[in-house]
Design a protein around this motif. Sequence first.
Motif, PDB file in Angstrom:
ATOM      1  N   ARG A  11       0.872  -1.162   0.000  1.00 14.43           N
ATOM      2  CA  ARG A  11       0.000   0.000   0.000  1.00 14.43           C
ATOM      3  C   ARG A  11       0.911   1.214   0.000  1.00 14.43           C
ATOM      4  NH1 ARG A  11      -1.710  -3.435   3.814  1.00 14.43           N
ATOM      5  NH2 ARG A  11      -3.716  -4.398   3.532  1.00 14.43           N
ATOM      6  N   GLU A  12       0.394   2.312  -0.378  1.00 17.21           N
ATOM      7  CA  GLU A  12       1.209   3.528  -0.416  1.00 17.21           C
ATOM      8  C   GLU A  12       1.829   3.821   0.951  1.00 17.21           C
ATOM      9  OE1 GLU A  12       0.578   8.157  -1.590  1.00 17.21           O
ATOM     10  OE2 GLU A  12      -0.633   6.660  -2.608  1.00 17.21           O
ATOM     11  N   THR A  13       1.173   3.387   2.021  1.00 17.89           N
ATOM     12  CA  THR A  13       1.654   3.697   3.364  1.00 17.89           C
ATOM     13  C   THR A  13       2.888   2.911   3.767  1.00 17.89           C
ATOM     14  OG1 THR A  13       0.109   2.090   4.272  1.00 17.89           O
ATOM     15  CG2 THR A  13      -0.610   4.390   4.198  1.00 17.89           C
ATOM     16  N   ASN A  14       3.169   1.776   3.098  1.00 21.17           N
ATOM     17  CA  ASN A  14       4.357   1.011   3.498  1.00 21.17           C
ATOM     18  C   ASN A  14       5.404   0.941   2.392  1.00 21.17           C
ATOM     19  OD1 ASN A  14       3.002  -0.807   1.861  1.00 21.17           O
ATOM     20  ND2 ASN A  14       3.181  -2.530   3.261  1.00 21.17           N
ATOM     21  N   VAL A  15       5.493   1.989   1.600  1.00 22.10           N
ATOM     22  CA  VAL A  15       6.498   2.099   0.542  1.00 22.10           C
ATOM     23  C   VAL A  15       7.468   3.183   0.963  1.00 22.10           C
ATOM     24  CG1 VAL A  15       6.856   2.704  -1.869  1.00 22.10           C
ATOM     25  CG2 VAL A  15       4.906   1.287  -1.220  1.00 22.10           C
ATOM     26  N   PRO A  16       8.769   3.057   0.881  1.00 19.75           N
ATOM     27  CA  PRO A  16       9.485   1.960   0.230  1.00 19.75           C
ATOM     28  C   PRO A  16       9.509   0.696   1.087  1.00 19.75           C
ATOM     29  CG  PRO A  16      11.053   3.504   1.142  1.00 19.75           C
ATOM     30  CD  PRO A  16       9.676   4.071   1.385  1.00 19.75           C
ATOM     31  N   ALA A  17       9.662  -0.445   0.423  1.00 26.49           N
ATOM     32  CA  ALA A  17       9.764  -1.735   1.081  1.00 26.49           C
ATOM     33  C   ALA A  17      10.907  -2.502   0.426  1.00 26.49           C
ATOM     34  CB  ALA A  17       8.453  -2.504   0.942  1.00 26.49           C
ATOM     35  N   THR A  18      11.522  -3.414   1.170  1.00 26.25           N
ATOM     36  CA  THR A  18      12.629  -4.196   0.614  1.00 26.25           C
ATOM     37  C   THR A  18      12.581  -5.628   1.120  1.00 26.25           C
ATOM     38  OG1 THR A  18      14.120  -3.614   2.439  1.00 26.25           O
ATOM     39  CG2 THR A  18      14.173  -2.198   0.495  1.00 26.25           C
ATOM     40  N   LEU A  19      13.136  -6.519   0.322  1.00 26.71           N
ATOM     41  CA  LEU A  19      13.457  -7.880   0.731  1.00 26.71           C
ATOM     42  C   LEU A  19      14.949  -8.032   0.459  1.00 26.71           C
ATOM     43  CD1 LEU A  19      10.496  -9.929  -0.812  1.00 26.71           C
ATOM     44  CD2 LEU A  19      10.874  -9.391   1.594  1.00 26.71           C
ATOM     45  N   LYS A  45       8.048   4.282  -4.630  1.00 27.36           N
ATOM     46  CA  LYS A  45       7.007   5.051  -5.289  1.00 27.36           C
ATOM     47  C   LYS A  45       7.645   5.854  -6.417  1.00 27.36           C
ATOM     48  CE  LYS A  45       3.170   8.088  -4.500  1.00 27.36           C
ATOM     49  NZ  LYS A  45       2.422   8.891  -3.586  1.00 27.36           N
ATOM     50  N   ASP A  46       7.020   5.806  -7.587  1.00 28.24           N
ATOM     51  CA  ASP A  46       7.502   6.527  -8.761  1.00 28.24           C
ATOM     52  C   ASP A  46       6.322   7.324  -9.301  1.00 28.24           C
ATOM     53  OD1 ASP A  46       8.880   7.445 -10.959  1.00 28.24           O
ATOM     54  OD2 ASP A  46       8.818   5.541 -12.034  1.00 28.24           O
ATOM     55  N   GLY A  47       6.155   8.520  -8.796  1.00 23.58           N
ATOM     56  CA  GLY A  47       4.986   9.317  -9.163  1.00 23.58           C
ATOM     57  C   GLY A  47       3.738   8.670  -8.603  1.00 23.58           C
ATOM     58  N   ALA A  48       2.794   8.354  -9.467  1.00 25.07           N
ATOM     59  CA  ALA A  48       1.543   7.738  -9.038  1.00 25.07           C
ATOM     60  C   ALA A  48       1.603   6.215  -9.107  1.00 25.07           C
ATOM     61  CB  ALA A  48       0.397   8.245  -9.906  1.00 25.07           C
ATOM     62  N   THR A  49       2.760   5.642  -9.445  1.00 27.27           N
ATOM     63  CA  THR A  49       2.880   4.192  -9.568  1.00 27.27           C
ATOM     64  C   THR A  49       3.936   3.658  -8.605  1.00 27.27           C
ATOM     65  OG1 THR A  49       4.557   4.342 -11.299  1.00 27.27           O
ATOM     66  CG2 THR A  49       2.272   4.295 -12.026  1.00 27.27           C
ATOM     67  N   LEU A  50       3.951   2.341  -8.472  1.00 21.37           N
ATOM     68  CA  LEU A  50       4.986   1.680  -7.687  1.00 21.37           C
ATOM     69  C   LEU A  50       6.009   1.090  -8.642  1.00 21.37           C
ATOM     70  CD1 LEU A  50       2.862  -0.235  -5.024  1.00 21.37           C
ATOM     71  CD2 LEU A  50       4.097   1.925  -4.756  1.00 21.37           C
ATOM     72  N   ALA A  51       7.274   1.257  -8.352  1.00 19.43           N
ATOM     73  CA  ALA A  51       8.362   0.676  -9.141  1.00 19.43           C
ATOM     74  C   ALA A  51       8.922  -0.501  -8.348  1.00 19.43           C
ATOM     75  CB  ALA A  51       9.441   1.714  -9.398  1.00 19.43           C
TER      76      ALA A  51
END
Length: 86
Positions: A11-19, A45-51
């Motif tokens: 979700r937008e609230t937990n970005v950035p995320a990593t493994l 987050k890359d603008g309105a999208t997730l990368a």
Amino acid sequence: VLEGRGSLRLRETNVPATLPAGSRFRLRIPGKMDRLYEGALRVEKDGATLALVVEMDLETAVASVVAAESVPGAPPPALQAQAVVA
């Protein structure tokens, strides 16, 4: 949805995320893709999208491309040629 060591619903609230490197995980986008990966993952987050960026060693990347682009049961010479092209 990322599934591996547990699941991670982005979700937008937990970005950035990593493994971390060496992780095995499944990236599933319902109706679009469902694929297993091994390596490290960054979600930003890359603008309105997730990368989503998967980092893996070269040998794993080549083997993944050959497996994805070859027909099941392809003879070894065909797989070798595909590996050279990849």
